[in-house]
Design an enzyme around this catalytic site. Sequence first.
Site, mmCIF file in Angstrom:
data_model
loop_
_atom_site.group_PDB
_atom_site.id
_atom_site.type_symbol
_atom_site.label_atom_id
_atom_site.label_comp_id
_atom_site.label_asym_id
_atom_site.label_seq_id
_atom_site.Cartn_x
_atom_site.Cartn_y
_atom_site.Cartn_z
ATOM 1 N N LYS A 124 4.753 -35.434 -50.522
ATOM 2 C CA LYS A 124 4.293 -34.239 -49.822
ATOM 3 C C LYS A 124 4.338 -32.674 -50.326
ATOM 4 C CE LYS A 124 8.235 -35.179 -47.293
ATOM 5 N NZ LYS A 124 8.688 -36.239 -48.288
ATOM 6 N N ARG B 45 12.386 -33.225 -38.899
ATOM 7 C CA ARG B 45 12.671 -34.335 -39.590
ATOM 8 C C ARG B 45 13.416 -35.196 -38.751
ATOM 9 N NH1 ARG B 45 13.200 -32.871 -45.317
ATOM 10 N NH2 ARG B 45 13.757 -34.463 -46.342
ATOM 11 N N ARG C 92 16.473 -32.202 -59.784
ATOM 12 C CA ARG C 92 17.215 -31.942 -58.564
ATOM 13 C C ARG C 92 18.376 -32.879 -58.336
ATOM 14 N NH1 ARG C 92 13.113 -32.175 -53.421
ATOM 15 N NH2 ARG C 92 14.775 -33.413 -52.679
ATOM 16 N N ARG D 246 19.298 -41.069 -48.894
ATOM 17 C CA ARG D 246 18.136 -40.392 -48.349
ATOM 18 C C ARG D 246 16.954 -41.261 -47.654
ATOM 19 N NH1 ARG D 246 16.047 -37.102 -53.530
ATOM 20 N NH2 ARG D 246 14.424 -36.195 -52.181
HETATM 21 P P1 AP5 Z 1 6.974 -34.698 -54.403
HETATM 22 O O1 AP5 Z 1 5.837 -34.145 -54.114
HETATM 23 O O2 AP5 Z 1 7.966 -33.695 -54.796
HETATM 24 O O3 AP5 Z 1 7.626 -35.707 -53.151
HETATM 25 P P2 AP5 Z 1 7.928 -35.289 -51.810
HETATM 26 O O4 AP5 Z 1 7.411 -36.142 -50.627
HETATM 27 O O5 AP5 Z 1 7.776 -33.630 -51.427
HETATM 28 O O6 AP5 Z 1 9.409 -35.568 -51.815
HETATM 29 P P3 AP5 Z 1 11.079 -34.854 -51.629
HETATM 30 O O7 AP5 Z 1 11.935 -35.517 -52.324
HETATM 31 O O8 AP5 Z 1 10.731 -33.369 -52.002
HETATM 32 O O9 AP5 Z 1 11.045 -34.891 -50.032
HETATM 33 P P4 AP5 Z 1 12.391 -34.693 -49.420
HETATM 34 O O10 AP5 Z 1 11.616 -34.772 -47.907
HETATM 35 O O11 AP5 Z 1 13.329 -35.847 -49.457
HETATM 36 O O12 AP5 Z 1 12.966 -33.560 -49.860
HETATM 37 P P5 AP5 Z 1 13.138 -31.858 -49.315
HETATM 38 O O13 AP5 Z 1 13.150 -31.111 -50.367
HETATM 39 O O14 AP5 Z 1 12.322 -31.788 -48.121
HETATM 40 O O15 AP5 Z 1 6.770 -35.722 -55.394
HETATM 41 C C1 AP5 Z 1 7.777 -36.701 -55.985
HETATM 42 C C2 AP5 Z 1 7.345 -36.675 -57.668
HETATM 43 O O16 AP5 Z 1 6.382 -37.514 -57.749
HETATM 44 C C3 AP5 Z 1 6.994 -35.513 -58.098
HETATM 45 O O17 AP5 Z 1 7.647 -35.687 -59.530
HETATM 46 C C4 AP5 Z 1 5.579 -35.648 -58.457
HETATM 47 O O18 AP5 Z 1 5.092 -34.821 -59.646
HETATM 48 C C5 AP5 Z 1 5.116 -36.925 -58.326
HETATM 49 N N1 AP5 Z 1 4.112 -37.482 -57.578
HETATM 50 C C6 AP5 Z 1 3.646 -36.732 -56.500
HETATM 51 N N2 AP5 Z 1 2.668 -37.346 -55.915
HETATM 52 C C7 AP5 Z 1 2.235 -38.100 -56.643
HETATM 53 C C8 AP5 Z 1 1.073 -39.294 -56.657
HETATM 54 N N3 AP5 Z 1 0.251 -39.235 -55.873
HETATM 55 N N4 AP5 Z 1 1.005 -40.055 -57.786
HETATM 56 C C9 AP5 Z 1 2.043 -39.921 -58.808
HETATM 57 N N5 AP5 Z 1 3.025 -38.921 -58.972
HETATM 58 C C10 AP5 Z 1 3.174 -38.365 -57.912
HETATM 59 O O19 AP5 Z 1 14.522 -32.163 -48.610
HETATM 60 C C11 AP5 Z 1 15.809 -32.066 -49.631
HETATM 61 C C12 AP5 Z 1 17.056 -32.019 -48.577
HETATM 62 O O20 AP5 Z 1 17.098 -30.786 -47.828
HETATM 63 C C13 AP5 Z 1 17.244 -33.128 -47.517
HETATM 64 O O21 AP5 Z 1 17.764 -34.396 -48.125
HETATM 65 C C14 AP5 Z 1 18.286 -32.584 -46.498
HETATM 66 O O22 AP5 Z 1 19.435 -32.331 -47.078
HETATM 67 C C15 AP5 Z 1 17.575 -30.934 -46.603
HETATM 68 N N6 AP5 Z 1 16.568 -30.736 -45.362
HETATM 69 C C16 AP5 Z 1 15.400 -30.142 -45.879
HETATM 70 N N7 AP5 Z 1 14.596 -30.288 -44.904
HETATM 71 C C17 AP5 Z 1 15.356 -30.568 -43.796
HETATM 72 C C18 AP5 Z 1 15.261 -30.607 -42.452
HETATM 73 N N8 AP5 Z 1 14.110 -30.211 -41.491
HETATM 74 N N9 AP5 Z 1 16.420 -31.040 -41.555
HETATM 75 C C19 AP5 Z 1 17.348 -31.313 -42.010
HETATM 76 N N10 AP5 Z 1 17.555 -31.237 -43.550
HETATM 77 C C20 AP5 Z 1 16.612 -31.083 -44.158
#
Ligand code: AP5
Length: 218
Positions: free
Chosen positions: A13, A88, A160, A171
């Site tokens: 994402k 979420r 991270r 997660r």
């Molecule tokens: P990446 O693009 O970073 O993936 P992502 O879907 O953004 O994954 P996240 O882990 O960031 O999502 P998340 O929802 O768990 O974390 P968030 O930061 O929101 O890609 C991943 C990897 O794959 C990278 O290395 C990239 O280079 C590679 N890649 C990407 N696309 C690719 C492709 N097509 N092919 C090959 N490789 C690829 O949340 C973190 C924490 O914050 C949560 O656990 C929670 O505690 C808190 N939080 C955040 N938002 C909320 C909310 N709304 N409510 C409550 N808690 C929240």
Amino acid sequence: MRIILLGPPGAGKGTQAQLISKRFDIPHISTGDILREAIKNKKPVGLKAKTYMEKGELVPDEVMNKIVTLRLKESDCDTGFILDGYPRTKTQALKLDDALSQIRQKIEFVFYFETSTDVIIERLSGRRICKNCHAVYHIKNMPSRQAGVCDKCGGELYQRPDDKKETIKNRLEIYGRQTEPLINYYQKLNKLTKVNGDLAAEKLFEVLLKIFAGRRNE
Ligand code: AP5
């Protein structure tokens, strides 16, 4: 364009949000990045969020709703935005509907990134992020030119803390329980488009661009 990106951790994402943001010049609102920045700067909200994030749990809805509601009122969101990581939970989705209707805006696209579990685990375990500008890399799929250094700003790359194996498992479980129900929610509103999250990043971006172009020609 007002866009929501839905999908499991590691679905890509953030990577697609950065591409869309650059192409259409609309802000990428990543709630994960906002929280990580607040932790880095030792802000009260960051200190509160840290304990949840380290365990892979969700930060309470009221905290997240306040952060996003305020962010959407900033002027750079007037022409659109990409929400990555929010909503979420159902409570967050309802709050977002409410906040948008108050400023007479509507979500146009909700993309759900269908992604297989082995792909997710491989992506998360190899992910590296820039401490400074939050650019996302992968040690195999999208390496930086110089190991450990951001191509865009020269910042230091880091892993991270929640990308550890045990936390990833938690997660994914929490995602299944709390966030997956939103797929149904947006499907019922006729807003959901499913895309293949397993595709390579540039291929998936092409798919998204075609969908945007198709909508403009309707
Ligand atoms: P990446 O693009 O970073 O993936 P992502 O879907 O953004 O994954 P996240 O882990 O960031 O999502 P998340 O929802 O768990 O974390 P968030 O930061 O929101 O890609 C991943 C990897 O794959 C990278 O290395 C990239 O280079 C590679 N890649 C990407 N696309 C690719 C492709 N097509 N092919 C090959 N490789 C690829 O949340 C973190 C924490 O914050 C949560 O656990 C929670 O505690 C808190 N939080 C955040 N938002 C909320 C909310 N709304 N409510 C409550 N808690 C929240």
